[in-house]
Design a protein around this motif. Structure first.
Motif: not given
Lengths: 308, 354
Positions: B167-194
């Protein structure tokens, strides 16, 4: 045809670590001890072999020290489960977790270092037989040794007095104790043998199969070896068949990964998962088959022996 | 082997103090053994042990990191303890953790463009369901075909990791992520509040502390907990009493899978905030040690989880300040379990002169 020969040849090499570790665990389980620590013992064998071989420039010393490391690890397990009578499942898990950590710790400076692996040893005359010679008799010496060990274990378990005692201990330790055999001593020896074999299996990985060290490089082979013993219904010959089957799957998936044809659309991760998927399928099939026939599992497997 | 001594089984159940003394002895033994090991390897023993076990407690940031890691371990171990009590050996919590991380992240990515309070609960739910579904595979195989659950749950760890890689190397990879195997950074609402300025302390520990009494009630006060315990002590007794062994397997696996899955999405959201191939340094396996060290008791597990988390953070700071490899943390953790299993001997047996 050429590809077929290459695959068969590689299958035999890939099956060796599984066969060795599986044989060790087979004897161990036949005596009634379930050691879930193969992965840890294999990793310790692998890292010891590599470090010693790099430092001493001697592959032989690498193998010897790997066997020693595996035995030492299994001695910890034997002490915990047989002397202190701890739970075998938990102790085996502890051994695996400990082995993963310790091997990574020891091998840290050796990741990616090169090593000249063991050379092949062509058996004269036999290796010149077309096809069979290429598949069977052009391997390294450990391959031949492993098959020798396979026959030795089979002979020991089913055609020797001591082998009978080992099996009896696994089937009914109280009876073996009544007969005057030292259950603990027999089991300790069986566990140590398992450690030796796992150490050798690990050494094969780092000194022959892929002469490199990387963290966690056994990639679950220790666990697959455990599954193989179940698959083999605790019989050496079926263990060999199972090891060959798994060697075949793990080699075929490598060839499929590099395939450029119609399979190139399939994600490589699926191929990498194949050995693990196969393990699950095989376990299911064998469980169904064993339910119909009588169970061949040693009756006292995993049970603590309490002399009365 | 024991010339003039003989080992006798004691026939009494461990008291409250035994359950505290025993892990205490194990930790002491582990400190001594690791101390000897460090001396042999030529490291400054007291400095290393100080860095490991004291220094993370001396500043707020490190302390909050310990609490965060501890809460992850405690959640998984709570689930494992329920199963272990019933003699159901789910070793694949690591895989269920990964699947929970994936399932929760899918929700986060689906709602990427949106804001809303509902996203986080949905992620947690999805993570728990993802982990539970993954755990149901070995449970199903065990109940339907009598397949060994240790091996199947473990094999599923490797498969889950491959799925995460895919998933991280393929379908869910962030297209603007410089080809790193990672998804986009989650939006504010999807990150546990600190919760605390200057630290990464989030709501995971709070939820964990809410789960502890629930699990405590389940295993000590409920009929179901009684059934689980009886099945663990004696399968024959459980059968005679009419308790369904299959039900115990289902419950143990589903509960543990859900807890591990929740831990997975909590770690991904609060700590990493995106999906990457390495979301776990083996939490699922360390949690096994935590469960045992906590004597399979929810309160014990809190302390055990805290101690194990301390080793994780201690290993990180020992790497920075002393140049020790991080993997020495795993060595310590393995040692703890060894020492614990060894010291249980004192509880269950006594040595008598012949």
């Amino acid at each position: 045809m050429e590809l077929f020969i290459v695959i068969l040849y590689a299958t035999i090499q890939a099956c060796i670590p599984l066969l060795l570790a599986g044989l060790g665990e087979l004897v161990c389980e036949k005596s009634g001890v379930l050691n879930l620590g193969i992965e840890g013992m294999m990793l310790m064998g692998a890292v010891t072999a590599f470090v010693v071989a790099v430092e001493s420039d001697s592959l032989f010393l690498g193998f010897v020290m790997a066997i020693f490391a595996g035995t030492l690890m299994s001695a910890c397990f034997a002490f915990l489960t047989l002397v202190l009578r701890a739970n075998q499942v938990a102790s085996g898990l502890a051994l695996s977790i400990f082995g993963v950590g310790l091997s990574a710790f020891i091998g840290l400076e050796y990741v990616g270092k090169p090593l000249q692996g063991l050379e092949n040893f062509f058996i004269s005359y036999l290796s010149e037989i077309p096809l069979i010679g290429r598949v069977l008799f052009q391997h390294d010496i450990i391959v031949y040794l492993s098959f020798g060990l396979f026959f030795a274990v089979h002979r020991f378990l089913y055609h020797s007095r001591l082998g009978l005692v080992v099996r009896a201990t696994g089937e009914n330790h109280d009876a073996a104790h009544m007969m005057g055999y030292s259950v603990i001593k027999i089991r300790v020896l069986a566990v140590l043998f398992g450690g030796m074999m796992a150490g050798l299996a690990g050494a094969y990985l780092t000194l022959v199969y892929t002469p490199l060290w990387s963290e966690n490089m056994t990639a679950g082979r220790g666990w697959i070896a455990l599954a193989l013993v179940v698959f083999a219904a605790w019989r050496p010959f079926r263990l060999l068949v199972g090891a060959l089957l798994f060697g075949f799957v793990s080699i075929t998936q490598l060839f499929l990964q590099s395939n450029q044809g119609f399979l190139s659309a399939v994600p490589t991760e699926l191929f990498t998962s194949l050995p693990y998927l196969t393990t699950i399928v095989v376990l299911v099939v064998i469980s169904v088959a064993q339910r119909r026939k009588n169970l061949s599992v040693p009756s006292n497997l995993g049970q603590v022996f309490e002399p009365r | 082997m024991f010339l003039s001594y003989r080992i006798e089984k004691k026939s009494y159940t461990p008291t409250f103090w035994d359950n505290i003394l025993l892990p205490g002895c194990a930790l002491l033994a582990m400190l001594v053994i690791s101390g000897i090991m460090l001396v042999l390897l030529g490291y400054p023993v007291f400095e290393v042990l100080f860095t490991f076990f004291i220094s993370p407690l001396t500043n707020l940031y490190d302390f909050s990191e310990v609490v965060m890691k501890a809460s992850i371990l405690v959640v998984i171990a709570l689930g494992l303890a329920v199963g272990f009590r019933a003699n159901v050996w789910n070793i694949g919590a690591e895989g269920q953790f990964v699947m929970g991380g994936i399932a929760g992240s899918l929700v986060a990515l689906y709602f990427y463009e949106q804001e809303g309070f509902y996203i986080l609960p949905l992620m947690m739910l999805s993570g728990a369901i993802g982990g539970a579904l993954w755990a149901m595979i070995p449970a199903f195989l065990k109940n339907r075909f009598n397949t060994n659950e240790i091996l199947t749950s473990l094999m599923l760890v490797y498969i889950a990791e491959q799925l995460l890689n895919y998933l991280t190397y393929g379908p869910l990879k962030d297209p603007d992520g410089l080809n790193f195997p990672q998804t986009v950074y989650f939006s504010e609402s999807a990150i546990y509040p600190y919760l605390l300025e200057g630290t990464r302390l989030s709501i995971t520990p709070v939820i964990t502390l809410l789960l502890v009494p629930l699990v405590y009630l389940l295993i000590t006060k409920s009929h179901l907990g009684f059934q689980l315990r009886v099945s663990g002590y004696s399968a024959a007794a459980a059968k005679y009493a009419g308790f369904s062994a299959k039900k115990m397997v289902w419950i143990s696996f589903i509960l543990c899978g859900a807890f591990a899955g929740f831990a997975g999405i909590s770690e991904v959201s609060a700590n990493i905030s995106q999906l990457i191939p390495d979301i776990s340094p083996g939490y699922g396996f360390t949690a096994i040690i935590v469960a045992f060290l906590g004597r399979l008791h929810p309160v014990g597990i809190i302390f055990a989880g805290f101690f194990m988390a301390l080793i994780y953070i201690g290993a990180e700071s020992a790497q920075i300040s002393l140049g020790l490899p991080v993997s020495i943390g795993n060595v310590f953790q393995g040692l703890v379990l060894f020492c614990l299993l060894a010291s249980e001997f004192m509880l269950r047996y006594q040595i008598k002169r012949r």
